[in-house]
Motif scaffolding. Structure first.
Motif, PDB file in Angstrom:
ATOM      1  N   GLU A   1      15.552 -17.073  13.941  1.00 28.29           N
ATOM      2  CA  GLU A   1      15.099 -18.241  14.719  1.00 28.29           C
ATOM      3  C   GLU A   1      13.591 -18.191  14.991  1.00 28.29           C
ATOM      4  O   GLU A   1      13.014 -19.154  15.459  1.00 28.29           O
ATOM      5  N   GLN A   2      12.986 -17.037  14.681  1.00 26.91           N
ATOM      6  CA  GLN A   2      11.557 -16.893  14.976  1.00 26.91           C
ATOM      7  C   GLN A   2      10.687 -17.078  13.742  1.00 26.91           C
ATOM      8  O   GLN A   2       9.464 -16.983  13.822  1.00 26.91           O
ATOM      9  N   VAL A   3      11.309 -17.319  12.618  1.00 28.55           N
ATOM     10  CA  VAL A   3      10.555 -17.342  11.361  1.00 28.55           C
ATOM     11  C   VAL A   3       9.384 -18.321  11.424  1.00 28.55           C
ATOM     12  O   VAL A   3       8.251 -17.993  11.081  1.00 28.55           O
ATOM     13  N   ALA A   4       9.645 -19.540  11.898  1.00 28.42           N
ATOM     14  CA  ALA A   4       8.602 -20.556  11.908  1.00 28.42           C
ATOM     15  C   ALA A   4       7.429 -20.117  12.788  1.00 28.42           C
ATOM     16  O   ALA A   4       6.264 -20.265  12.418  1.00 28.42           O
ATOM     17  N   GLU A   5       7.784 -19.554  13.930  1.00 26.37           N
ATOM     18  CA  GLU A   5       6.739 -19.139  14.868  1.00 26.37           C
ATOM     19  C   GLU A   5       5.903 -17.991  14.285  1.00 26.37           C
ATOM     20  O   GLU A   5       4.683 -18.003  14.329  1.00 26.37           O
ATOM     21  N   VAL A   6       6.597 -17.012  13.713  1.00 25.30           N
ATOM     22  CA  VAL A   6       5.889 -15.883  13.103  1.00 25.30           C
ATOM     23  C   VAL A   6       4.953 -16.392  12.019  1.00 25.30           C
ATOM     24  O   VAL A   6       3.799 -15.980  11.901  1.00 25.30           O
ATOM     25  N   ASN A   7       5.481 -17.321  11.245  1.00 29.82           N
ATOM     26  CA  ASN A   7       4.709 -17.915  10.170  1.00 29.82           C
ATOM     27  C   ASN A   7       3.418 -18.526  10.711  1.00 29.82           C
ATOM     28  O   ASN A   7       2.327 -18.304  10.178  1.00 29.82           O
ATOM     29  N   ARG A   8       3.549 -19.270  11.789  1.00 34.49           N
ATOM     30  CA  ARG A   8       2.392 -19.952  12.372  1.00 34.49           C
ATOM     31  C   ARG A   8       1.364 -18.931  12.836  1.00 34.49           C
ATOM     32  O   ARG A   8       0.171 -19.064  12.582  1.00 34.49           O
ATOM     33  N   ARG A   9       1.875 -17.882  13.477  1.00 37.13           N
ATOM     34  CA  ARG A   9       0.971 -16.852  13.982  1.00 37.13           C
ATOM     35  C   ARG A   9       0.261 -16.143  12.838  1.00 37.13           C
ATOM     36  O   ARG A   9      -0.924 -15.844  12.921  1.00 37.13           O
ATOM     37  N   LEU A  10       0.996 -15.842  11.797  1.00 37.89           N
ATOM     38  CA  LEU A  10       0.394 -15.140  10.663  1.00 37.89           C
ATOM     39  C   LEU A  10      -0.711 -15.987  10.046  1.00 37.89           C
ATOM     40  O   LEU A  10      -1.777 -15.491   9.699  1.00 37.89           O
ATOM     41  N   GLU A  11      -0.419 -17.270   9.933  1.00 40.44           N
ATOM     42  CA  GLU A  11      -1.387 -18.199   9.363  1.00 40.44           C
ATOM     43  C   GLU A  11      -2.721 -18.123  10.080  1.00 40.44           C
ATOM     44  O   GLU A  11      -3.786 -18.258   9.476  1.00 40.44           O
ATOM     45  N   ALA A  12      -2.599 -17.950  11.372  1.00 39.40           N
ATOM     46  CA  ALA A  12      -3.805 -17.972  12.188  1.00 39.40           C
ATOM     47  C   ALA A  12      -4.636 -16.704  12.027  1.00 39.40           C
ATOM     48  O   ALA A  12      -5.785 -16.649  12.429  1.00 39.40           O
ATOM     49  N   MET A  13      -4.063 -15.658  11.452  1.00 38.55           N
ATOM     50  CA  MET A  13      -4.808 -14.402  11.317  1.00 38.55           C
ATOM     51  C   MET A  13      -5.792 -14.507  10.174  1.00 38.55           C
ATOM     52  O   MET A  13      -5.408 -14.819   9.046  1.00 38.55           O
ATOM     53  N   PRO A  14      -7.040 -14.203  10.418  1.00 43.30           N
ATOM     54  CA  PRO A  14      -8.061 -14.385   9.372  1.00 43.30           C
ATOM     55  C   PRO A  14      -7.828 -13.494   8.158  1.00 43.30           C
ATOM     56  O   PRO A  14      -8.144 -13.883   7.037  1.00 43.30           O
ATOM     57  N   ARG A  15      -7.259 -12.314   8.358  1.00 45.45           N
ATOM     58  CA  ARG A  15      -7.152 -11.422   7.207  1.00 45.45           C
ATOM     59  C   ARG A  15      -5.942 -11.757   6.335  1.00 45.45           C
ATOM     60  O   ARG A  15      -5.793 -11.219   5.251  1.00 45.45           O
TER      61      ARG A  15
END
Ligand SMILES: Nc1ncnc2c1ncn2[C@@H]1O[C@H](COP(=O)(O)OP(=O)(O)OP(=O)(O)O)[C@@H](O)[C@H]1O
Ligand SMILES: [Mg+2]
Lengths: 786, 241
Positions: free
Chosen positions: A618-632
């Protein structure tokens, strides 16, 4: 010869059912042949035509950054015809209403102009204007996936900076006919985009003023590609050159070639099987059909018709059917071919399709199908004609009158009709054998065209349930200290993180090379496994590399041999690594070592290029969003989207083809069974009428005819399964590429559906025969011997 | 016009003709050494018990079958050694055949069944004239399955005579006919024989028919057992059975 012609027409009319069934077999054989070769030809032709008129370059090179002044020296390399420098930049995109990460590649074009090489084909809109830095061309596949149009806005992050761009047009390029993210195995049109911008705009956005990081060039005819590559590499070396390469290593081209190879394996193998089977069936059916005319042939002969006239008569009869089937087949095949090529165009983004029907293809198909039919006809006519008319005018004598094997084995209590069935079969073993072979070929063909779904499911299962169990794969922009993984683990919903180090490299053994990479996995692992032959997870040894079995075959290397590796990043070391073992993999190929071993070989510390993640669903979308935001983070791929991308590709490339063939195999199966039934009826109608006269009931004689059919069908099943398995095996061997290898998996489903189609065909034919039996007129059947 | 009393030119003759059918292990000797002649223009009846070899002999004379041993001559053609080409030509241009089981082509009408022969003959009758001769002028366009057994037999006879053959070989041409129709058919055969000088051989079980023949040949058990000359053949309408 008027009366003979009348007979021809009347025979055609009475034989219309069988004639149509034969024509169906011819039509499907011919259609399959025409469809496959024409579609394949269309794809090849389109590829050539697009490459040529869009000036697809022949050598490509990536580098870190070089001043534009280097271009002159590159152009001066002997053998170089046209050379263009370009700027390429990885980008991230945001599409309104699409919450998943989208990455892409922005590539420069001369300000407001078409490039000299790799010219763009504008599907809609126009090139960016020369002085506009906010206009962009978008690749068609991506634009279609998101229904974007010229005039729409697009948010793009280049070099960490957000930019708002306007779509000026939709384009196609010979460089990206197969639009796939480097490192991926399957295209994903909605998550990967190609963009073209003015050079000026991209230079400033990517801090590349007066510089370039990509070169494309064409060669003079006769120039040595290798020499040019070597020279270009020398010149680019000081500027962070990553190795020039020819077309065969160009991503899109390489995928097209592999796909076409796979399509070709199918497009040659299947139609050859089809036409071969059709030819066999036609031969048998024509021979049997003509054999029912044996007495009439004898009468004609008795009245002084010579062999040529009689053979001509029956040949005409059959050729009318052949002609009808062939014309139908050619039209059907051409129509299907254009449909098929069109479907491939979803996948291979050719700006246009070149389509032609080669007369030689159609004629070959017709010659094979028609020839086999004609030969079957002629052998039967010849056999009937060779006999003295006095003998041929009597019904064919039963050869041996014996009790059947089953009776002799002492099995008692067989009813009279059962005994008749068994005797009929045993008395004419060749005829029964050919019928069985015909039906079993139909079963085999059904399996051949139906097994791929099961095999693909199995492939997916192995890949995504046994080998790759991660929910997400994160790739970093560049190799990063392992400490970065803490940051990932800290994300809410992430259960487990497993770092990996991958390095692109050229693998070499002897003079065979493969452009791929090394994968360094940590050990022990729980998310990603490599599997042995029994599909059991195996540990990666401390030293040495494990190769995918198919890669080892391609390189001709075995366990114990030493693999030469030219790493294509960082300090580009050249390594020699012993092969420690082989792993089984159906999708992609790889070279696997321990992460620590790879780090040591690369001469660096504890680095990772990305990580596999296990995430709460259920957290996949959220994790995805957070990862996207990471510059590296350069990119994130999700399990679900990978599975979908794979499914899409399979259904586009392979199953489309299979769908058509299943349909055709089904028609052939039906035609064969129906013909068998019809001919059995023709051969037996007198005998059955006599039995009726002698007091047998209708169900009893129906049992004799239909029981024989059923028995033949049942006897054909095991043989059909065997034949089918053999054919499937041949096909899987022919279809191996480094992209994927379809394993030979024959599920109960595959067998059952092949058997079902043939059984249904038998039942339907039986029903039709049942109607004919009900109409069987005892009196007239006895009066006129057919 | 040829008369029966003209010099006896030999049309057919056989010498020590045998025919053995092999059925697996079993050998059936249908003809065991037949010596016989047929003369130009004569009307001969072949008699014999069922299975005595009559059909087999007639088939061999007509080039539909060949003997196992011995010689068969049609005029100066050695049928036992003739090529397929010669035999085809012989059947096409010289022989008219009425088969014991008629063997009409089921997909053709009565008229077309005759036409199948006249189409390839040299100076044939019109098919409908031939059918009129056997009293079938009303049934020209019927298929064999729509005709009675006797009518089918008459179509077979029309088919045999339509090409005006040199020899007419008839295997029980009246077997399925009542005596009135039978006599009409025999009259047709007699007329063809008289008017065209067609050498005619007729197999029958009906000894009465022998009275209209100039000669009677009897077969027993694969051999010629009796040859009788009939100095005064009667007209078919004088026959009764
Ligand atoms: N094709 C064949 N195969 C085996 N035996 C045959 C064949 N044709 C004829 N015979 C046998 O040869 C013998 C002579 O047959 P044929 O037909 O000449 O007799 P037939 O005198 O015409 O008899 P019928 O008056 O009953 O017609 C018979 O015993 C018959 O069974
Ligand atoms: Mg007989």
């Amino acid at each position: 010869m008027r009366a003979l012609n009348i007979k021809l027409l009347r025979n055609l009319w009475t034989l219309k059912g069988q004639g149509i069934a034969i024509a169906v077999v011819i039509a499907t054989g011919v259609a399959m042949f025409v469809m496959s070769f024409t579609a394949l030809d269309a794809l090849r032709l389109s590829q050539q035509s697009v490459y040529q008129s869009q000036r697809f370059s022949e050598v490509f090179a990536n580098l870190k950054r070089a001043p534009e002044s280097l271009a002159e020296r590159l152009r001066a390399v002997p053998g170089v015809a046209t050379l263009e420098t370009r700027v390429q930049a990885p980008v991230k995109l945001q599409v309104p209403g699409f919450d998943q990460p989208v990455t892409g590649l922005a590539q420069s074009i001369p300000d407001g102009r078409q490039p000299q090489l790799n010219q763009l084909y504008l599907r809609a809109g126009q090139l960016p204007e020369a002085n506009r830095n906010d206009q962009v061309l978008l690749s068609e596949a991506f634009a279609e996936a998101h229904e974007l149009q010229p005039g729409d806005r697009l948010s793009v992050v280049i070099n960490g900076r957000y930019q708002a761009l306007w779509i000026s047009g939709i384009a196609l390029s010979p460089e990206y006919i197969y639009q796939i993210r480097p490192g991926d195995l399957f295209p994903d049109f909605s998550r990967y985009a190609i963009l073209w911008m003015n050079r000026d705009a991209l230079e400033s956005a990517f801090d590349m003023d007066g510089a370039f990081n990509n070169v494309a060039l064409t060669l003079y005819t006769g120039a040595s590609e290798q020499m040019v590559i070597d020279r270009v590499d020398q010149l680019l070396e000081p500027w962070g050159g990553l190795g020039a390469y020819g077309r065969e290593d160009q991503l899109s081209h390489r995928f097209i070639e592999q796909e076409l190879e796979q399509v070709a394996a199918m497009a040659v193998f299947l139609p050859l099987i089809f036409i071969g089977v059709s030819a066999f069936l036609l031969n048998v059916v024509a021979a049997r059909l003509i054999r029912t005319q044996r007495e009439q042939i004898a009468v004609l002969k008795a009245f002084g018709y010579d062999g040529v006239a009689v053979a001509g008569h029956y040949l005409m009869l059959v050729l009318v059917i052949v002609l009808f089937g062939s014309v139908l087949g050619v039209f059907l095949g051409t129509w299907l071919a254009s449909g098929l090529a069109g479907m491939y165009q979803e996948f291979f983004r050719f700006p246009w399709l070149e389509f032609r029907l080669k007369p030689s293809v159609a004629l070959t198909a017709i010659a094979i199908a028609g020839g086999a039919t004609a030969i079957g006809t002629l052998t039967s006519v010849y056999r009937a004609f060779r006999l003295p008319p006095a003998e041929a005018m009597r019904p064919e004598p039963p050869t041996h009158f014996r009790r059947t094997l089953i009776e002799r084995l002492g099995i008692r209590g067989l009813s009279q009709p059962t005994r008749i069935i068994l005797r009929n079969l045993e008395r004419q073993p060749i005829k029964a054998g050919l019928s069985i072979l015909g039906i079993s070929l139909a079963v085999g063909m059904m399996m051949l065209t139906g097994f791929q779904k099961g095999s693909i499911d199995y492939m997916m299962d192995v890949q995504f349930r046994l080998a790759q169990k991660q929910d997400m794969t994160v790739t970093f922009i560049e190799p990063t200290q392992r400490g970065a993984l803490h940051e990932l683990r800290a994300l809410p919903g992430v259960r487990y993180v497993e770092g990996f180090r991958s390095a692109s490299a050229i693998l070499q053994y002897g003079h065979r090379t493969y452009r791929g990479g090394l994968q360094g996995f940590s050990d022990p692992r729980s998310l990603v496994q490599v599997l042995d032959e029994q599909l059991q997870p195996i540990a990666i040894p401390d030293e040495g590399v494990l190769l995918t079995d198919h890669l080892a075959r391609m390189l001709g290397i075995g366990v114990g041999d030493t693999l030469q590796v030219k790493v294509q990043e960082g300090r580009q070391p050249e390594l020699a690594i012993p092969v420690a073992g082989l792993v089984t993999e159906f999708i992609g190929v790889g070279a696997y070592l321990r992460r620590e071993t790879l780090a040591r070989l690369l001469g660096e510390g504890d680095t990772v290029s990305g990580a596999f993640l296990a995430v709460e669903p259920e957290q996949v979308a959220e994790v995805n969003r957070r990862l996207e935001a990471m510059p590296r983070v350069a990119g994130v791929s999700q399990r679900e989207t990978m599975i979908r991308a794979f499914d899409d590709m399979m259904s586009d490339s392979m199953l489309v083809f299979t769908f058509f063939s299943v349909f055709m195999a089904g028609s052939i199966a039906f035609a064969v069974v129906y013909n068998n039934a019809r001919i059995a009826f023709a051969e037996r109608s007198r005998e059955l009428a006599t039995l009726r006269v002698l007091g047998f009931t209708r169900p009893e004689i129906a049992f004799i005819l239909l029981g024989e059919l059923m028995l033949l069908t049942l006897l054909a099943m095991p043989l059909g399964f065997l034949l089918g398995a053999g054919l499937c095996h041949l096909l899987t061997v022919g279809m191996q590429t480094d992209l994927y290898r379809v394993p030979l998996v024959l599920t109960a489903d595959t067998y059952a559906s092949a058997a079902l189609v043939v059984l249904v065909a038998t039942l339907l034919s039986a029903l039709m025969m049942g109607r004919a039996l009900a109409k069987l007129d005892m009196v007239s059947a006895l009066k006129s011997a057919e | 016009m040829v008369t029966p009393s003209s010099p006896r030119e030999r049309v057919f003759h056989t010498r020590a003709l045998t025919r053995v059918f092999r059925l697996g292990e079993v050998e059936i000797h249908a003809l065991r050494g037949v010596d016989m002649e047929l003369y130009a223009g004569e009307f001969v009846v072949l008699l014999g018990a069922s299975g005595s070899g009559k059909s087999t002999l007639l088939n061999i004379l007509g080039g539909l079958d060949s003997g196992t041993e011995g010689e068969v001559w049609y005029k100066d053609i050695d049928l036992s050694r003739a090529s397929e080409r010669v035999l085809t030509d012989f059947r096409r241009h010289h022989v008219g055949f009425v088969f014991q089981f008629y063997n009409l082509i089921p997909s053709l009408t009565a008229r077309e069944n005759v036409a199948i022969v006249t189409d390839i003959a040299r100076e044939p009758m019109d098919p409908s004239d031939a059918l009129a001769l056997v009293g079938l002028e009303q049934r020209l366009d019927h298929f064999p399955a729509q005709l009675s057994g006797g009518e089918q037999q008459r179509v077979a006879i029309a088919r045999a005579i339509a090409k005006k053959p040199d020899v007419l070989l008839c295997d029980e041409p009246t077997g399925a006919l009542d005596s009135k129709t039978g006599i009409k058919v025999l009259e047709v055969l007699r007329r063809i024989n008289r008017e065209l000088g067609t050498t005619t051989a007729v197999i029958t079980h009906n000894a009465v028919i022998a009275d209209m023949a100039e000669r009677m040949i009897r077969l027993s058990d694969g051999r010629v057992s009796e040859v009788t000359n009939n100095a005064h053949p009667v007209d078919p309408d004088q026959l009764h059975w």
